[in-house]
Design a protein around this motif. Structure first.
Motif, short mmCIF file in Angstrom:
data_model
loop_
_atom_site.label_atom_id
_atom_site.label_comp_id
_atom_site.label_asym_id
_atom_site.label_seq_id
_atom_site.Cartn_x
_atom_site.Cartn_y
_atom_site.Cartn_z
N TRP A 288 1.38 13.50 9.29
CA TRP A 288 1.69 12.10 8.96
C TRP A 288 1.80 11.21 10.19
N ARG A 289 1.32 11.69 11.31
CA ARG A 289 1.21 10.85 12.50
C ARG A 289 -0.24 10.40 12.63
N TYR A 290 -0.45 9.12 12.86
CA TYR A 290 -1.80 8.57 12.96
C TYR A 290 -1.95 7.81 14.27
N TRP A 291 -3.13 7.90 14.87
CA TRP A 291 -3.35 7.14 16.10
C TRP A 291 -4.82 6.78 16.25
N ILE A 292 -5.07 5.77 17.06
CA ILE A 292 -6.44 5.35 17.34
C ILE A 292 -7.02 6.28 18.39
N ALA A 293 -8.13 6.90 18.06
CA ALA A 293 -8.74 7.89 18.94
C ALA A 293 -9.03 7.30 20.31
N TYR B 106 -1.20 -4.60 20.05
CA TYR B 106 -1.88 -3.94 18.93
C TYR B 106 -1.25 -2.58 18.67
N ILE B 107 -0.94 -2.32 17.42
CA ILE B 107 -0.38 -1.02 17.06
C ILE B 107 -1.46 0.05 17.20
N VAL B 108 -1.14 1.11 17.94
CA VAL B 108 -2.14 2.17 18.16
C VAL B 108 -1.65 3.54 17.69
N GLU B 109 -0.39 3.63 17.26
CA GLU B 109 0.14 4.93 16.82
C GLU B 109 1.28 4.70 15.83
N THR B 110 1.27 5.43 14.71
CA THR B 110 2.30 5.30 13.67
C THR B 110 2.69 6.68 13.13
N GLU B 111 3.84 6.71 12.46
CA GLU B 111 4.25 7.91 11.73
C GLU B 111 4.86 7.51 10.39
N ALA B 112 4.47 8.23 9.33
CA ALA B 112 5.00 7.95 7.99
C ALA B 112 6.21 8.83 7.70
N TYR B 113 7.22 8.24 7.08
CA TYR B 113 8.40 8.99 6.63
C TYR B 113 8.63 8.69 5.16
N ILE B 114 8.55 9.72 4.35
CA ILE B 114 8.57 9.53 2.90
C ILE B 114 9.74 10.25 2.27
N GLY B 115 10.95 9.65 2.36
CA GLY B 115 12.09 10.19 1.65
C GLY B 115 11.85 9.98 0.19
N GLN C 244 0.83 -1.21 0.00
CA GLN C 244 0.00 0.00 0.00
C GLN C 244 0.87 1.26 0.00
N PRO C 245 0.33 2.34 -0.57
CA PRO C 245 1.06 3.62 -0.45
C PRO C 245 1.35 3.91 1.02
N THR C 246 2.47 4.54 1.28
CA THR C 246 2.95 4.69 2.66
C THR C 246 1.95 5.35 3.60
N LEU C 247 1.32 6.43 3.17
CA LEU C 247 0.37 7.09 4.07
C LEU C 247 -0.83 6.19 4.38
N LYS C 248 -1.21 5.38 3.42
CA LYS C 248 -2.33 4.46 3.64
C LYS C 248 -1.89 3.31 4.54
N LEU C 249 -0.68 2.83 4.32
CA LEU C 249 -0.16 1.75 5.16
C LEU C 249 -0.06 2.20 6.62
N ALA C 250 0.36 3.44 6.82
CA ALA C 250 0.50 3.96 8.19
C ALA C 250 -0.83 3.88 8.92
N GLN C 251 -1.94 4.05 8.19
CA GLN C 251 -3.26 3.94 8.81
C GLN C 251 -3.71 2.50 8.92
N SER C 252 -3.41 1.71 7.89
CA SER C 252 -3.81 0.30 7.90
C SER C 252 -3.12 -0.48 9.02
N VAL D 217 7.33 3.36 7.86
CA VAL D 217 6.35 3.77 8.88
C VAL D 217 6.91 3.40 10.26
N LEU D 218 7.06 4.41 11.09
CA LEU D 218 7.54 4.21 12.46
C LEU D 218 6.39 3.74 13.35
N ILE D 219 6.64 2.69 14.12
CA ILE D 219 5.65 2.23 15.09
C ILE D 219 5.91 2.97 16.40
N ARG D 220 4.99 3.82 16.80
CA ARG D 220 5.21 4.70 17.95
C ARG D 220 4.61 4.18 19.26
#
Length: 198
Positions: A186-191, A43-52, A17-25, A103-106
């Motif tokens: 580009w940081r995503y988390w579960i509300a 369970y992963i609850v927070e991620t950050e995308a890095y797109i060099g 998947q595209p990186t930003l979508k993967l970060a959410q998936s 995608v960093l697992i935070r």
DNA sequence: GGTTCGATCCTT
DNA sequence: AGGATCGAACCG
């Protein structure tokens, strides 16, 4: 090393998947780590995308290719670990081959092997156990030895988890000197998840 | 070989 | 708000 019967490893194409979508998936997916000391997962609850190479906050900015960033150029699904202030941080490599994205697992919410996680962190169960990128790697026993491993199989792999519910997004953390990239959401988390880092 | 600096964590 | 702490990257 065998996979517990209830773990369903995510399929290889998941990582395409595209990186930003993967970060959410990745939110809600189960991160499983097996070591000689035992297995633990969360369970992963927070991620950050890095797109060099165009993301100034990414290690791979401007296609910087070094011993450290090399893995970011490899195929999606690889493990990119690096050491930061004595802590090991873990990323899921994403994007096409030769495109340095990850995608960093935070943060994770502990699922199994909680006693083992508490022993490794030398603290009782609570949100502080895994609510940060350096904390969760220590709790799960993830080290630089995993650099270049593939998340599709043990001893470190991703498995089907839970539906994340509502997802929030916002600026990434700890990237002060990165110009406009500092504000990319580009940081995503579960509300409302108590194990999110901030 | 010296210097600088963090995609952090923990304690005031 | 500040200190701990160390490997990687960069410069020579």
């Amino acid at each position: 090393m065998t996979i517990d019967i209830h773990y369903k490893p995510l399929p290889r194409d998941f990582y395409g998947q595209p990186t930003l979508k993967l970060a959410q998936s990745l939110l809600g997916a189960l991160l499983v780590s097996m070591t000689p000391d035992g297995s633990a997962s969360g369970y992963i609850v927070e991620t950050e995308a890095y797109i060099g190479p165009h993301d100034r906050a990414a290690h791979s900015y401007n296609n910087r290719r070094t011993k450290r960033t090399e893995m970011m150029f490899h195929r999606a699904g690889k493990v990119y670990t690096f050491v930061m202030h004595t802590h090991c941080l873990v990323n899921v490599v994403s994007g096409k081959l030769e495109q340095p994205e990850a995608v960093l697992i935070r943060a994770v919410e502990p699922y199994a092997g909680i006693d083992l996680m508490c022993n490794r962190r030398k603290m009782p169960f609570g949100k502080n156990l895994t609510n940060g990128p350096g904390k969760l790697t220590k709790a799960l026993g993830i080290t630089m030895e995993q650099y270049g491993h593939d998340f599709s199989h043990p001893p470190l792999f991703l498995a089907e988890g839970i539906q994340p519910g509502k997802i929030f997004s916002g600026p990434r953390i700890g990237i002060g000197n990165s110009g406009e990239a500092k504000e990319y959401p580009w940081r995503y988390w579960i509300a409302n998840n108590p194990f999110v880092s901030k």
